[in-house]
Enzyme design. Sequence first.
Site, short mmCIF file in Angstrom:
data_model
loop_
_atom_site.label_atom_id
_atom_site.label_comp_id
_atom_site.label_asym_id
_atom_site.label_seq_id
_atom_site.Cartn_x
_atom_site.Cartn_y
_atom_site.Cartn_z
N SER A 226 -8.05 18.35 -11.29
CA SER A 226 -7.53 17.70 -12.31
C SER A 226 -7.97 16.35 -12.52
CB SER A 226 -5.95 17.53 -11.99
OG SER A 226 -5.29 16.56 -12.82
N TYR B 57 0.92 15.28 -6.93
CA TYR B 57 -0.02 16.34 -7.47
C TYR B 57 -1.49 15.92 -7.40
CZ TYR B 57 -2.33 18.83 -11.46
OH TYR B 57 -3.24 19.54 -12.22
#
Length: 189
Positions: free
Chosen positions: A123, A136
């Site tokens: 990410s 996350y």
Amino acid sequence: EALEARATRAGVTAARIDAATPNTDLVIVDRTGVLADLYAIADVAYVGGGFHDAVMEATSGRGVDLVVNNVGGTPNKLFMDTTEEDWRAMAELNLFQAMRCTQAAARVMIERKTGGSIINLCSLTTEVGIPTAVPYGSSKTGLLGTTRALAAEWASLGIRVNAIAPGYFRTSMTEVFYQNDSWQHAMKA
């Protein structure tokens, strides 16, 4: 679906690990199309060689050439509101499931002695801090570190391990971000 189409055209056998929940879906494809669609591979991966057996059966013993770990999700809350349970859930979803499937796929690749490729979807949060995405970002950064280490560890075996770290795509899962003006401002900063 793009992975399946490309794998079919290229004539490789690919496994896509794709989910936003702990129950992961594994799709195995080759030049003829989808060979198997196995649900809950995270549980299957370690149970009696389930991943190995499923891959070998679905591919008539050919094994797998490519694995794409595309698992992700986040609780979307401020760090001060994040619980240990949230943190563990993100580690399980974004790090441990990829570890299990990568390890199981590599066993098949090593057994066949033909190498292969493993792609981990990380990410942009591995490079940019995003408010409300601390667990996350931490788990995806761990996956990036795993990717780098495995690339070095498995290079001599002909197994390439790479990461892709895209930004946000507008989906039903990310729509909540796009409704938040402060998030949009932070993304443009």
